[in-house]
Scaffold this motif. Structure first.
Motif, PDB file in Angstrom:
ATOM      1  N   ALA A  64       0.815  -1.217   0.000  1.00 18.70           N
ATOM      2  CA  ALA A  64       0.000   0.000   0.000  1.00 18.70           C
ATOM      3  C   ALA A  64       0.847   1.263   0.000  1.00 18.70           C
ATOM      4  CB  ALA A  64      -0.942   0.007   1.195  1.00 18.70           C
ATOM      5  N   VAL A  65       2.038   1.208   0.606  1.00 19.66           N
ATOM      6  CA  VAL A  65       2.894   2.401   0.692  1.00 19.66           C
ATOM      7  C   VAL A  65       4.180   2.239  -0.106  1.00 19.66           C
ATOM      8  CG1 VAL A  65       1.948   3.042   2.930  1.00 19.66           C
ATOM      9  CG2 VAL A  65       3.973   1.574   2.836  1.00 19.66           C
ATOM     10  N   SER A  66       4.255   1.159  -0.884  1.00 18.33           N
ATOM     11  CA  SER A  66       5.394   0.924  -1.792  1.00 18.33           C
ATOM     12  C   SER A  66       6.732   0.903  -1.057  1.00 18.33           C
ATOM     13  CB  SER A  66       5.423   1.988  -2.900  1.00 18.33           C
ATOM     14  OG  SER A  66       4.224   1.989  -3.637  1.00 18.33           O
ATOM     15  N   VAL A  67       6.819   0.099  -0.002  1.00 15.43           N
ATOM     16  CA  VAL A  67       8.094  -0.093   0.696  1.00 15.43           C
ATOM     17  C   VAL A  67       8.507  -1.547   0.550  1.00 15.43           C
ATOM     18  CG1 VAL A  67       7.699   1.763   2.341  1.00 15.43           C
ATOM     19  CG2 VAL A  67       6.963  -0.556   2.913  1.00 15.43           C
ATOM     20  N   PRO A  68       9.806  -1.824   0.469  1.00 14.91           N
ATOM     21  CA  PRO A  68      10.260  -3.214   0.330  1.00 14.91           C
ATOM     22  C   PRO A  68      10.004  -4.009   1.604  1.00 14.91           C
ATOM     23  CG  PRO A  68      12.129  -1.743   0.657  1.00 14.91           C
ATOM     24  CD  PRO A  68      10.933  -0.861   0.471  1.00 14.91           C
ATOM     25  N   VAL A  69       9.808  -5.296   1.433  1.00 18.25           N
ATOM     26  CA  VAL A  69       9.594  -6.196   2.568  1.00 18.25           C
ATOM     27  C   VAL A  69      10.858  -7.030   2.754  1.00 18.25           C
ATOM     28  CG1 VAL A  69       8.188  -8.063   3.512  1.00 18.25           C
ATOM     29  CG2 VAL A  69       7.144  -6.310   2.084  1.00 18.25           C
ATOM     30  N   THR A  70      11.454  -6.943   3.935  1.00 18.45           N
ATOM     31  CA  THR A  70      12.678  -7.692   4.201  1.00 18.45           C
ATOM     32  C   THR A  70      12.351  -9.129   4.588  1.00 18.45           C
ATOM     33  OG1 THR A  70      12.746  -7.153   6.561  1.00 18.45           O
ATOM     34  CG2 THR A  70      13.743  -5.568   5.026  1.00 18.45           C
TER      35      THR A  70
END
Length: 314
Positions: free
Chosen positions: A178-184
């Protein structure tokens, strides 16, 4: 076994059929809302996890995107619960607590539940589209998983545990989309293990809370034992603690590392408190533990404060 009466009130004998009489329009509306299980929407707060970990939740765009994802999953989850309870109405009427659910109790008809469920599912997909097609795709995947669970997966031992845990992981992943951040990988592993821990605890509490005649409303419970589910909890909690420690100690430097390292203490306390509550037979509704158990609330608040400080200093 001693049970916590504040978290699990005494349960009456199961009933085989809903009460006679036609519910009023007001009682149907209230029952429909209750059938959507708004308390369980607390699980949808997982959509805030990835944006918070990335430090974008305090920004306007990050907060808006997270709220859209939260709304989409609340609508989708409400619709899923209605369809699930409509499918389980016969089994729920044999359960000492679930027999009180609006559909099982006859307050909301199966037809009305399915109609309202379809409306909520459509609204959830539209809300997902409002957040962008990637979010809509994740909401669709969530619905596919929940319907697969309702129709088939919940009847498959072990697989049903992974399916329910997977719904939690999808929620957490939706927040990142939803906020376009990478998932580690750290994030996914901790969330996956934590979800499996909660589901195993839920099943164990359900197994211990079965009626005295030995009957169970959930078919897969017949294949589980308390010792097996306890083993799953121990495995998941141990692996989760190790993973969290590695993330806190290896992925940060300077002041941020100090705060993240300190968060290990309340994190472990949360896991230990949950284990104690499950052993006492009060883990059947994990969201109720968060809402009612004061020590758990204190440990969670302390952990979140330390993590917030670490994220801001990163």
């Amino acid at each position: 076994m001693k049970r916590d009466s504040a978290l699990n009130p005494p349960m009456g004998p199961p009933v085989a059929a809903p009460p006679a009489g036609t519910p009023s329009r007001r009682s149907r509306a209230a029952g429909l809302l209750r059938a959507c299980r708004p308390r369980q929407w607390l699980k949808n707060a997982l959509v805030f996890a990835a944006p918070a970990a990335a430090g974008v939740l305090t920004t306007g765009a990050g907060l808006r995107g997270s709220l859209v994802a939260f709304a989409a999953f609340c609508l989708a989850a409400g619709g899923s619960y209605l369809f699930n309870d409509a499918a389980d109405v016969a089994a729920d009427r044999r359960h000492p607590r679930k027999r009180l659910r609006p559909i099982a109790a006859g307050i909301v008809s199966v037809r009305l539940a399915r109609t309202a469920g379809a409306v909520l599912l459509a609204a959830g997909l539209l809300a997902g589209l409002a957040g962008g097609w990637p979010l809509a795709a994740v909401v669709t995947a969530y619905l596919a998983l929940t319907f697969s669970y309702t129709l088939w997966l919940k009847h498959q031992p072990v697989v049903d545990l992974v399916a329910v845990a997977g719904c939690h992981v999808v929620r957490a992943y939706a927040g990142a989309v939803a906020v376009s951040v990478p998932v580690t990988s750290w994030f996914l592993v901790v969330v996956s293990l934590g979800s499996l821990l909660l589901v195993a605890g839920k099943r164990e509490a359900e197994l211990r809370a079965r009626p005295g005649d030995g009957q169970v409303a959930r078919a897969t419970l017949e294949t589980y034992t308390a010792s097996y589910l306890g083993h799953v909890r121990v495995m998941a909690s141990g692996a989760m603690i190790v993973t969290y420690c590695l993330w806190a100690l290896q992925e940060h430097t300077g002041p941020a590392k100090a705060f993240c390292a300190l968060s290990i203490v309340p994190f472990v306390l949360v896991v230990l408190r949950h284990a104690l509550l499950v052993d006492r037979g009060v883990g059947e509704e994990p969201e109720e533990l968060v809402l009612r158990d004061r020590p758990l609330q204190v440990f969670l608040a302390l952990m979140l404060i330390l993590l917030a400080c670490g994220i801001q200093l990163a």
